[in-house]
Write a protein that holds these residues in place. Sequence first.
Motif, PDB file in Angstrom:
ATOM      1  N   SER A  56       3.463  -8.913  11.588  1.00 17.87           N
ATOM      2  CA  SER A  56       3.182  -7.581  10.823  1.00 17.87           C
ATOM      3  C   SER A  56       1.823  -7.202  10.830  1.00 17.87           C
ATOM      4  O   SER A  56       1.531  -6.093  10.815  1.00 17.87           O
ATOM      5  CB  SER A  56       3.859  -7.596   9.516  1.00 17.87           C
ATOM      6  N   LYS A  57       1.135  -8.046  10.642  1.00 19.70           N
ATOM      7  CA  LYS A  57      -0.341  -8.033  10.528  1.00 19.70           C
ATOM      8  C   LYS A  57      -0.937  -7.232  11.824  1.00 19.70           C
ATOM      9  O   LYS A  57      -1.693  -6.198  11.652  1.00 19.70           O
ATOM     10  CB  LYS A  57      -1.224  -9.350  10.344  1.00 19.70           C
ATOM     11  N   ASP A  58      -0.572  -7.731  12.957  1.00 17.17           N
ATOM     12  CA  ASP A  58      -0.928  -7.007  14.206  1.00 17.17           C
ATOM     13  C   ASP A  58      -0.350  -5.541  14.331  1.00 17.17           C
ATOM     14  O   ASP A  58      -0.832  -4.754  14.844  1.00 17.17           O
ATOM     15  CB  ASP A  58      -0.324  -7.736  15.601  1.00 17.17           C
ATOM     16  N   LYS A  60       0.419  -3.466  11.753  1.00 16.97           N
ATOM     17  CA  LYS A  60      -0.257  -2.763  11.026  1.00 16.97           C
ATOM     18  C   LYS A  60      -1.780  -2.242  11.419  1.00 16.97           C
ATOM     19  O   LYS A  60      -2.193  -1.184  11.378  1.00 16.97           O
ATOM     20  CB  LYS A  60      -0.669  -3.332   9.669  1.00 16.97           C
ATOM     21  N   ALA A  63      -0.670   0.477  14.008  1.00 20.98           N
ATOM     22  CA  ALA A  63      -0.524   1.763  13.199  1.00 20.98           C
ATOM     23  C   ALA A  63      -1.862   2.359  12.795  1.00 20.98           C
ATOM     24  O   ALA A  63      -1.962   3.571  12.926  1.00 20.98           O
ATOM     25  CB  ALA A  63       0.111   1.272  12.088  1.00 20.98           C
ATOM     26  N   LYS A  64      -2.639   1.584  12.626  1.00 22.28           N
ATOM     27  CA  LYS A  64      -4.164   2.185  12.211  1.00 22.28           C
ATOM     28  C   LYS A  64      -4.785   2.802  13.140  1.00 22.28           C
ATOM     29  O   LYS A  64      -5.386   3.933  13.223  1.00 22.28           O
ATOM     30  CB  LYS A  64      -4.913   0.864  11.323  1.00 22.28           C
ATOM     31  N   SER A  75       2.266   6.034   7.818  1.00 16.70           N
ATOM     32  CA  SER A  75       2.152   4.616   6.963  1.00 16.70           C
ATOM     33  C   SER A  75       3.043   3.355   7.916  1.00 16.70           C
ATOM     34  O   SER A  75       3.583   3.726   8.739  1.00 16.70           O
ATOM     35  CB  SER A  75       3.258   4.746   5.720  1.00 16.70           C
ATOM     36  N   PHE A  76       2.915   2.415   7.095  1.00 15.43           N
ATOM     37  CA  PHE A  76       3.799   1.224   7.789  1.00 15.43           C
ATOM     38  C   PHE A  76       4.729   0.636   6.602  1.00 15.43           C
ATOM     39  O   PHE A  76       4.186   0.012   5.491  1.00 15.43           O
ATOM     40  CB  PHE A  76       2.774   0.356   7.834  1.00 15.43           C
ATOM     41  N   LYS A  77       6.178   0.792   6.984  1.00 10.71           N
ATOM     42  CA  LYS A  77       7.098   0.412   5.978  1.00 10.71           C
ATOM     43  C   LYS A  77       8.235  -0.336   6.763  1.00 10.71           C
ATOM     44  O   LYS A  77       8.777   0.136   7.675  1.00 10.71           O
ATOM     45  CB  LYS A  77       7.733   1.583   5.050  1.00 10.71           C
ATOM     46  N   ASP A  79       8.755  -2.497   8.562  1.00 10.23           N
ATOM     47  CA  ASP A  79       8.545  -3.263  10.118  1.00 10.23           C
ATOM     48  C   ASP A  79       8.559  -1.689  11.106  1.00 10.23           C
ATOM     49  O   ASP A  79       9.030  -1.666  12.138  1.00 10.23           O
ATOM     50  CB  ASP A  79       9.282  -4.151  10.677  1.00 10.23           C
ATOM     51  N   VAL A  81       6.321   2.042  11.951  1.00 15.56           N
ATOM     52  CA  VAL A  81       5.120   3.056  11.714  1.00 15.56           C
ATOM     53  C   VAL A  81       5.649   4.144  11.702  1.00 15.56           C
ATOM     54  O   VAL A  81       6.424   4.648  12.681  1.00 15.56           O
ATOM     55  CB  VAL A  81       4.079   2.599  12.889  1.00 15.56           C
TER      56      VAL A  81
END
Length: 107
Positions: A56-58, A60, A63-64, A75-77, A79, A81
């Motif tokens: 999930s870090k990747d 995120k 997503a950014k 946002s990221f919710k 799992d 985007v």
Amino acid sequence: MDLSDQLKNLFPEHDFKEEEQPEKSNLWLQDQPLECKFEKRKGKINTVIDGYTGASKDFKILAKELKTQLGVGGSFKNDQVIIQGDYRDRIMEMLKEKGFKVKRVGG
């Protein structure tokens, strides 16, 4: 006179080599395609990217990057985007450039 010239003057016997750093891509590329969906939530149009199987870090980080390149919010919710607005075509192009397989879901 830049720093490399100063170092060469200080250490004339040392052989300085400029190392080429390969483009760093730490995102997990997967077998199953990402799903790019169009949804209405609370009357607003959103683009939802789902189906990522990596960390999930990747996701995120991805997503950014997408939000920054598009210049929109999101946002990221859970799992997923969520990008504000209908940017399916542009998002799919960006993900394909990064090496992802993308599937368009919905109309």
